[in-house]
Motif scaffolding. Sequence first.
Motif, short mmCIF file in Angstrom:
data_model
loop_
_atom_site.label_atom_id
_atom_site.label_comp_id
_atom_site.label_asym_id
_atom_site.label_seq_id
_atom_site.Cartn_x
_atom_site.Cartn_y
_atom_site.Cartn_z
N ASN A 1 0.83 -1.21 0.00
CA ASN A 1 0.00 0.00 0.00
C ASN A 1 0.86 1.26 0.00
OD1 ASN A 1 0.67 -0.64 2.81
ND2 ASN A 1 -0.72 1.01 3.36
N LEU A 2 2.04 1.22 0.62
CA LEU A 2 2.95 2.36 0.62
C LEU A 2 3.76 2.40 -0.67
CD1 LEU A 2 4.22 2.26 4.30
CD2 LEU A 2 2.39 3.67 3.33
N LEU A 3 4.14 1.24 -1.17
CA LEU A 3 4.89 1.18 -2.43
C LEU A 3 4.08 1.78 -3.57
CD1 LEU A 3 7.65 0.20 -3.31
CD2 LEU A 3 6.65 -2.02 -3.82
N ASN A 4 2.77 1.60 -3.53
CA ASN A 4 1.89 2.17 -4.56
C ASN A 4 1.86 3.69 -4.52
OD1 ASN A 4 1.16 -0.30 -5.65
ND2 ASN A 4 -0.56 -0.54 -4.26
N MET A 5 2.27 4.29 -3.42
CA MET A 5 2.29 5.74 -3.28
C MET A 5 3.59 6.36 -3.82
SD MET A 5 0.63 6.17 0.51
CE MET A 5 0.41 7.95 0.35
N ALA A 6 4.57 5.51 -4.14
CA ALA A 6 5.87 6.00 -4.57
C ALA A 6 5.81 6.57 -5.99
CB ALA A 6 6.90 4.88 -4.51
N ASP A 7 6.54 7.65 -6.19
CA ASP A 7 6.69 8.22 -7.54
C ASP A 7 7.81 7.51 -8.29
OD1 ASP A 7 4.76 10.48 -7.28
OD2 ASP A 7 6.13 11.05 -5.66
N PHE A 8 8.80 7.03 -7.55
CA PHE A 8 9.95 6.33 -8.13
C PHE A 8 10.35 5.19 -7.21
CE2 PHE A 8 10.37 10.89 -8.99
CZ PHE A 8 10.39 10.90 -10.38
N CYS A 9 10.91 4.12 -7.80
CA CYS A 9 11.53 3.05 -7.03
C CYS A 9 12.98 2.95 -7.47
CB CYS A 9 10.84 1.71 -7.27
SG CYS A 9 9.26 1.55 -6.44
N ILE A 10 13.86 2.89 -6.49
CA ILE A 10 15.29 2.76 -6.78
C ILE A 10 15.83 1.56 -6.02
CG2 ILE A 10 15.65 5.20 -7.27
CD1 ILE A 10 16.81 5.47 -4.41
N GLU A 11 16.96 1.04 -6.52
CA GLU A 11 17.63 -0.05 -5.81
C GLU A 11 19.13 0.13 -5.93
OE1 GLU A 11 18.03 -4.01 -8.25
OE2 GLU A 11 15.94 -3.35 -8.35
N ILE A 12 19.83 -0.41 -4.96
CA ILE A 12 21.28 -0.36 -4.94
C ILE A 12 21.80 -1.60 -5.67
CG2 ILE A 12 23.31 -0.39 -3.44
CD1 ILE A 12 21.47 0.92 -1.28
N PRO A 13 22.63 -1.41 -6.69
CA PRO A 13 23.12 -2.57 -7.44
C PRO A 13 24.01 -3.44 -6.55
CG PRO A 13 24.27 -0.58 -8.15
CD PRO A 13 23.19 -0.15 -7.20
N GLN A 14 23.78 -4.75 -6.62
CA GLN A 14 24.52 -5.70 -5.80
C GLN A 14 24.79 -6.97 -6.59
OE1 GLN A 14 22.74 -6.05 -1.76
NE2 GLN A 14 21.34 -4.50 -2.54
N ARG A 15 25.74 -7.72 -6.14
CA ARG A 15 26.06 -9.01 -6.75
C ARG A 15 25.96 -10.10 -5.69
NH1 ARG A 15 27.01 -7.92 -11.78
NH2 ARG A 15 28.53 -6.39 -12.43
N GLY A 16 25.78 -11.31 -6.14
CA GLY A 16 25.78 -12.44 -5.21
C GLY A 16 24.39 -13.02 -5.02
N VAL A 17 24.33 -14.05 -4.22
CA VAL A 17 23.09 -14.78 -3.99
C VAL A 17 22.10 -13.92 -3.20
CG1 VAL A 17 22.06 -16.83 -2.97
CG2 VAL A 17 24.29 -16.98 -4.09
N LEU A 18 22.55 -13.37 -2.08
CA LEU A 18 21.69 -12.51 -1.27
C LEU A 18 21.83 -11.08 -1.76
CD1 LEU A 18 22.32 -13.87 2.33
CD2 LEU A 18 20.38 -14.30 0.84
N ARG A 19 20.75 -10.53 -2.25
CA ARG A 19 20.78 -9.15 -2.75
C ARG A 19 20.07 -8.27 -1.74
NH1 ARG A 19 17.94 -9.17 -8.01
NH2 ARG A 19 18.32 -6.96 -7.77
#
Length: 101
Positions: free
Chosen positions: A62-80
Amino acid sequence: KWLKIEEVKTNEITESLNKRKDEGYSVVALEQTSNSCCLSKFQFPQKSLLLIGDEKCGIPSNLLNMADFCIEIPQRGVLRSLNCHVSGAVAIWEYRKQYMN
């Protein structure tokens, strides 16, 4: 010069997001989604509000739907995944880097 950082209590998040959006802020969610933009390629709006989820479940839908943008930090490996406070610090640094002057 200090950045204004405000922590909002869980039961007040929706109301706070709506208020800030009315004030011209963009909600930037720090979450891994199919539409997330890589943090290093994202240009933060000057008036940004960073939304960070909790360690276990992330940002509720419900909060994610309120976002204007979604960003993520680039990562490598099994656990992101990084701890919330680490992810928040990295995102705040990127914002600050873009608006150093």
